[in-house]
Design an enzyme around this catalytic site. Sequence first.
Site, PDB file in Angstrom:
ATOM      1  CG  ASP A  20      -2.030   0.971   1.147  1.00  0.00           C
ATOM      2  OD1 ASP A  20      -2.304   1.485   0.042  1.00  0.00           O
ATOM      3  OD2 ASP A  20      -2.643   1.251   2.189  1.00  0.00           O
ATOM      4  CD1 TRP A  25       7.314   6.630  -2.720  1.00  0.00           C
ATOM      5  CD2 TRP A  25       6.900   6.792  -4.927  1.00  0.00           C
ATOM      6  NE1 TRP A  25       8.520   6.631  -3.382  1.00  0.00           N
ATOM      7  CE2 TRP A  25       8.295   6.721  -4.726  1.00  0.00           C
ATOM      8  CE3 TRP A  25       6.408   6.902  -6.217  1.00  0.00           C
ATOM      9  CZ2 TRP A  25       9.196   6.764  -5.785  1.00  0.00           C
ATOM     10  CZ3 TRP A  25       7.304   6.948  -7.284  1.00  0.00           C
ATOM     11  CH2 TRP A  25       8.682   6.877  -7.066  1.00  0.00           C
ATOM     12  CG  ASN A  68      -7.420  -2.542  -6.056  1.00  0.00           C
ATOM     13  OD1 ASN A  68      -6.514  -3.320  -5.761  1.00  0.00           O
ATOM     14  ND2 ASN A  68      -7.743  -1.530  -5.267  1.00  0.00           N
ATOM     15  CD1 TRP A  69     -12.332  -5.759 -10.146  1.00  0.00           C
ATOM     16  CD2 TRP A  69     -11.412  -5.165 -12.094  1.00  0.00           C
ATOM     17  NE1 TRP A  69     -11.643  -6.843 -10.636  1.00  0.00           N
ATOM     18  CE2 TRP A  69     -11.078  -6.512 -11.829  1.00  0.00           C
ATOM     19  CE3 TRP A  69     -10.932  -4.572 -13.273  1.00  0.00           C
ATOM     20  CZ2 TRP A  69     -10.296  -7.271 -12.698  1.00  0.00           C
ATOM     21  CZ3 TRP A  69     -10.147  -5.330 -14.138  1.00  0.00           C
ATOM     22  CH2 TRP A  69      -9.843  -6.659 -13.841  1.00  0.00           C
ATOM     23  NE  ARG A  71      -7.246   1.633  -6.432  1.00  0.00           N
ATOM     24  CZ  ARG A  71      -6.188   1.817  -5.675  1.00  0.00           C
ATOM     25  NH1 ARG A  71      -5.045   2.163  -6.214  1.00  0.00           N
ATOM     26  NH2 ARG A  71      -6.251   1.652  -4.373  1.00  0.00           N
ATOM     27  NE  ARG A 186      -3.183  -1.213   4.440  1.00  0.00           N
ATOM     28  CZ  ARG A 186      -4.432  -1.248   4.026  1.00  0.00           C
ATOM     29  NH1 ARG A 186      -5.297  -2.023   4.616  1.00  0.00           N
ATOM     30  NH2 ARG A 186      -4.836  -0.516   3.005  1.00  0.00           N
TER      31      ARG A 186
HETATM   32  C1  FPP Z   1      -2.141  -0.035  -3.276  1.00  0.00           C
HETATM   33  O1  FPP Z   1      -1.617   1.288  -3.240  1.00  0.00           O
HETATM   34  C2  FPP Z   1      -1.560  -0.749  -4.412  1.00  0.00           C
HETATM   35  C3  FPP Z   1      -2.278  -1.340  -5.413  1.00  0.00           C
HETATM   36  C4  FPP Z   1      -3.739  -1.320  -5.463  1.00  0.00           C
HETATM   37  C5  FPP Z   1      -1.587  -2.001  -6.543  1.00  0.00           C
HETATM   38  C6  FPP Z   1      -0.344  -2.763  -6.204  1.00  0.00           C
HETATM   39  C7  FPP Z   1       0.352  -3.092  -7.449  1.00  0.00           C
HETATM   40  C8  FPP Z   1       1.690  -3.089  -7.628  1.00  0.00           C
HETATM   41  C9  FPP Z   1       2.673  -2.835  -6.544  1.00  0.00           C
HETATM   42  C10 FPP Z   1       2.252  -3.360  -8.971  1.00  0.00           C
HETATM   43  C11 FPP Z   1       1.973  -4.783  -9.362  1.00  0.00           C
HETATM   44  C12 FPP Z   1       3.054  -5.412 -10.073  1.00  0.00           C
HETATM   45  C13 FPP Z   1       3.925  -6.284  -9.546  1.00  0.00           C
HETATM   46  C14 FPP Z   1       4.947  -6.837 -10.430  1.00  0.00           C
HETATM   47  C15 FPP Z   1       3.917  -6.692  -8.127  1.00  0.00           C
HETATM   48  P1  FPP Z   1      -2.583   2.507  -3.527  1.00  0.00           P
HETATM   49  O2  FPP Z   1      -2.606   2.770  -4.985  1.00  0.00           O
HETATM   50  O3  FPP Z   1      -3.931   2.244  -2.928  1.00  0.00           O
HETATM   51  O4  FPP Z   1      -1.860   3.668  -2.780  1.00  0.00           O
HETATM   52  P2  FPP Z   1      -2.537   4.915  -2.022  1.00  0.00           P
HETATM   53  O5  FPP Z   1      -3.328   4.335  -0.868  1.00  0.00           O
HETATM   54  O6  FPP Z   1      -1.368   5.715  -1.568  1.00  0.00           O
HETATM   55  O7  FPP Z   1      -3.392   5.626  -3.029  1.00  0.00           O
END
Ligand code: FPP
Length: 238
Positions: A20, A25, A68-69, A71, A186
């Site tokens: 997460d 970031w 996550n769909w 998004r 986490r």
């Molecule tokens: C959560 O952070 C992250 C995700 C929903 C996607 C995770 C996917 C990857 C790390 C890339 C996948 C590929 C590989 C090779 C592992 P967030 O987007 O919810 O972050 P935020 O809470 O700061 O918005």
Amino acid sequence: MALADTQTVPVPKHIAIIMDGNGRWAKKRGLPRTAGHAAGAETFRRIANYCRRLGVRYLTVYAFSTENWKRSSEEVAGIMKLLRRYLEEALTDMDKNRVCFRFFGDLSRLSPELQALCREAERESTDYDVQVNFCLNYGGRDEILRAAKLYAADLAAGKADPNLTEEGFSRYLYSAGIPDPELIIRPSGEMRTSNFLLWQSAYSEYVFMDVLWPDFREQDLDRAIAEYTRRNRRFGGT
Ligand code: FPP
């Protein structure tokens, strides 16, 4: 000195991570969210490699949830592209990396190309040092519901024992045959389980950390393992 270089502490056999903080970031740097996911994918590579050095047997990561769909289509496509690229590379470097793969989740909603890559990765990679379980279109409730339906179907067909036990039910989960994670990490400061491994986490130690996933490094995994080791794990006993 990194934990992998000392090996004085027994490491958990199974570590699970909610990757997460990618979006935050990227936002901090004025970059698109997909850049955060790309950095997160790099972190995953480092950490999977480090887990292998540490002797961790199973690494389960939350890569894409059933929620996550919601998004933007651009962000979803960006994450799928990163996964595709990673699996293509992994298939090429399988012997070098010594990582094998399993996928938890309903893959039928993924593109046919990505589904085929997942199946190929599962097929081609048996018996390596570390097993990575990618949770893709995964939700803990969804997994339990699916298991209940599979069990009901087997029961109706006379193929299941009516005296259902926890162990018997576990065989219908995506994680069948894999020990529960001792440690769930986490990063990013959020303190929720977010529908991750609901059944399997019954006795897991949770470690919540302030670092955003793209900034997560080997030392952070060392810190999480040290915290896990400090806790007195009693499994409900005294
Ligand atoms: C959560 O952070 C992250 C995700 C929903 C996607 C995770 C996917 C990857 C790390 C890339 C996948 C590929 C590989 C090779 C592992 P967030 O987007 O919810 O972050 P935020 O809470 O700061 O918005």
